[in-house]
Design a protein around this motif. Structure first.
Motif, PDB file in Angstrom:
ATOM      1  N   TYR A 191      30.285  28.964 -19.921  1.00 50.95           N
ATOM      2  CA  TYR A 191      29.395  29.554 -20.547  1.00 50.95           C
ATOM      3  C   TYR A 191      28.915  30.600 -19.525  1.00 50.95           C
ATOM      4  CZ  TYR A 191      28.988  26.015 -24.332  1.00 50.95           C
ATOM      5  OH  TYR A 191      29.141  25.220 -25.272  1.00 50.95           O
ATOM      6  N   GLU A 192      28.572  30.434 -18.407  1.00 50.70           N
ATOM      7  CA  GLU A 192      27.787  31.055 -17.515  1.00 50.70           C
ATOM      8  C   GLU A 192      28.912  32.343 -17.022  1.00 50.70           C
ATOM      9  OE1 GLU A 192      25.933  30.987 -12.863  1.00 50.70           O
ATOM     10  OE2 GLU A 192      26.325  29.192 -14.067  1.00 50.70           O
ATOM     11  N   ARG A 216      36.425  35.321 -23.022  1.00 49.94           N
ATOM     12  CA  ARG A 216      36.043  34.100 -22.689  1.00 49.94           C
ATOM     13  C   ARG A 216      36.748  34.007 -21.202  1.00 49.94           C
ATOM     14  NH1 ARG A 216      38.378  28.175 -24.553  1.00 49.94           N
ATOM     15  NH2 ARG A 216      37.228  28.864 -26.762  1.00 49.94           N
ATOM     16  N   ASP A 233      29.811  24.158 -18.718  1.00 48.67           N
ATOM     17  CA  ASP A 233      28.740  25.049 -18.486  1.00 48.67           C
ATOM     18  C   ASP A 233      29.161  26.193 -17.595  1.00 48.67           C
ATOM     19  OD1 ASP A 233      27.144  23.500 -19.515  1.00 48.67           O
ATOM     20  OD2 ASP A 233      26.310  22.401 -17.785  1.00 48.67           O
ATOM     21  N   ASP A 259      28.905  32.506 -26.471  1.00 46.65           N
ATOM     22  CA  ASP A 259      29.321  31.378 -25.377  1.00 46.65           C
ATOM     23  C   ASP A 259      30.792  31.690 -25.270  1.00 46.65           C
ATOM     24  OD1 ASP A 259      30.205  30.363 -27.689  1.00 46.65           O
ATOM     25  OD2 ASP A 259      28.723  28.591 -27.641  1.00 46.65           O
ATOM     26  N   THR A 278      31.550  33.542 -18.659  1.00 49.70           N
ATOM     27  CA  THR A 278      31.640  34.241 -19.772  1.00 49.70           C
ATOM     28  C   THR A 278      30.662  35.238 -20.118  1.00 49.70           C
ATOM     29  OG1 THR A 278      33.096  32.640 -21.002  1.00 49.70           O
ATOM     30  CG2 THR A 278      32.055  34.056 -22.460  1.00 49.70           C
ATOM     31  N   ARG A 279      29.504  35.001 -20.244  1.00 52.82           N
ATOM     32  CA  ARG A 279      28.240  35.766 -20.074  1.00 52.82           C
ATOM     33  C   ARG A 279      28.052  36.961 -19.013  1.00 52.82           C
ATOM     34  NH1 ARG A 279      24.671  34.358 -24.190  1.00 52.82           N
ATOM     35  NH2 ARG A 279      22.960  35.216 -23.024  1.00 52.82           N
TER      36      ARG A 279
END
Length: 237
Positions: free
Chosen positions: A72-73, A61, A69, A54, A75-76
């Motif tokens: 997370y989204e 990052r 949220d 995450d 970063t991925r």
């Protein structure tokens, strides 16, 4: 296999014979299922492991997210390349309800059969010789849009991974374009020293000389998340 790879393999067998080895033909019947088995199990493991990634405690990052949220989204999305995303999607699919038994569980059973083939072979031999790949290396990005063709280059190496065995690849010749070709030596479990000895003896006898003069260097611009690939010609290592 191409004629070049077949010739390389035959030369490798002759070389080992000259070095004092006895060549014995063996059968690994379930290895023909190794490629589809591997590309079910490996993406499933990637999906499971990377689900935890995450960007909070380690790694890349995303900058300036609007919420947790969102971080997370982003970063991925930004941190994973296309191939990683593809494998995560495949892995998530084969682990999902309704498909787990049909794909992942069946692949694990085939994996056991592949390992059994190697166990039977090692009752007769001390090591196994195969080509490393069915062709020389392809260019960067050449097969990005044809993943199956790209995965087929792993056909000789994935059975070793599935069976949990040590293997080593050594440069052993060139194709018609002067690109290097390799031979793979596969050993019994925890028998690394034996394949290192075999590889050392073969390398001394082959005396491989690299013919490549064009090299590509991958580097990142300072303070920017931009990877660049630079070609350098007539550089010899």
């Amino acid at each position: 296999m191409s004629k070049e790879i077949d010739k390389l393999w035959e030369n490798g067998k002759k070389l080992l014979k000259d070095l004092g080895a006895e060549i014995i033909d063996i059968s690994l019947p379930h290895t023909k299922y190794a490629l589809p088995t591997y590309y079910i199990i490996a993406p499933a493991e990637a999906s499971s492991n990377l689900a935890r990634y995450d960007g909070v405690k380690y790694g890349y990052r995303a900058k300036d997210p609007k919420s947790l949220d969102d971080m997370y989204e982003l970063t991925r999305s930004e941190g994973f390349g296309k191939e990683v995303k593809r494998r995560i999607l495949i892995g998530t699919y084969v682990l999902s309800a309704g498909y787990y038994d049909a794909y992942y569980l069946k692949a694990q059973k085939v994996r056991k059969l592949i390992k059994n083939d190697f166990d039977e072979a090692y009752k007769k031999v001390d090591a196994i010789l195969t080509p490393s790949t069915p062709s020389s290396a392809f260019k960067i990005g050449e097969k990005t849009n044809d993943p199956v063709s790209m995965y087929l280059n792993d056909i000789f190496t994935v059975p070793v991974n599935l069976a949990g065995l040590p293997g080593i690849s050594i440069p052993a010749g060139h194709d018609s374009k002067g690109y290097p070709l390799g031979l793979q030596i596969i050993g019994k479990a925890f028998d690394e020293q034996n394949i290192l000895n075999i590889a050392y003896a073969m390398e001394e006898k082959i005396n491989f000389k690299n013919k490549i003069t064009d090299w590509w260097i991958k580097w990142v611009k300072p303070n920017q998340n931009i990877w660049l690939i630079e070609k350098i010609t007539n550089m010899k290592l």
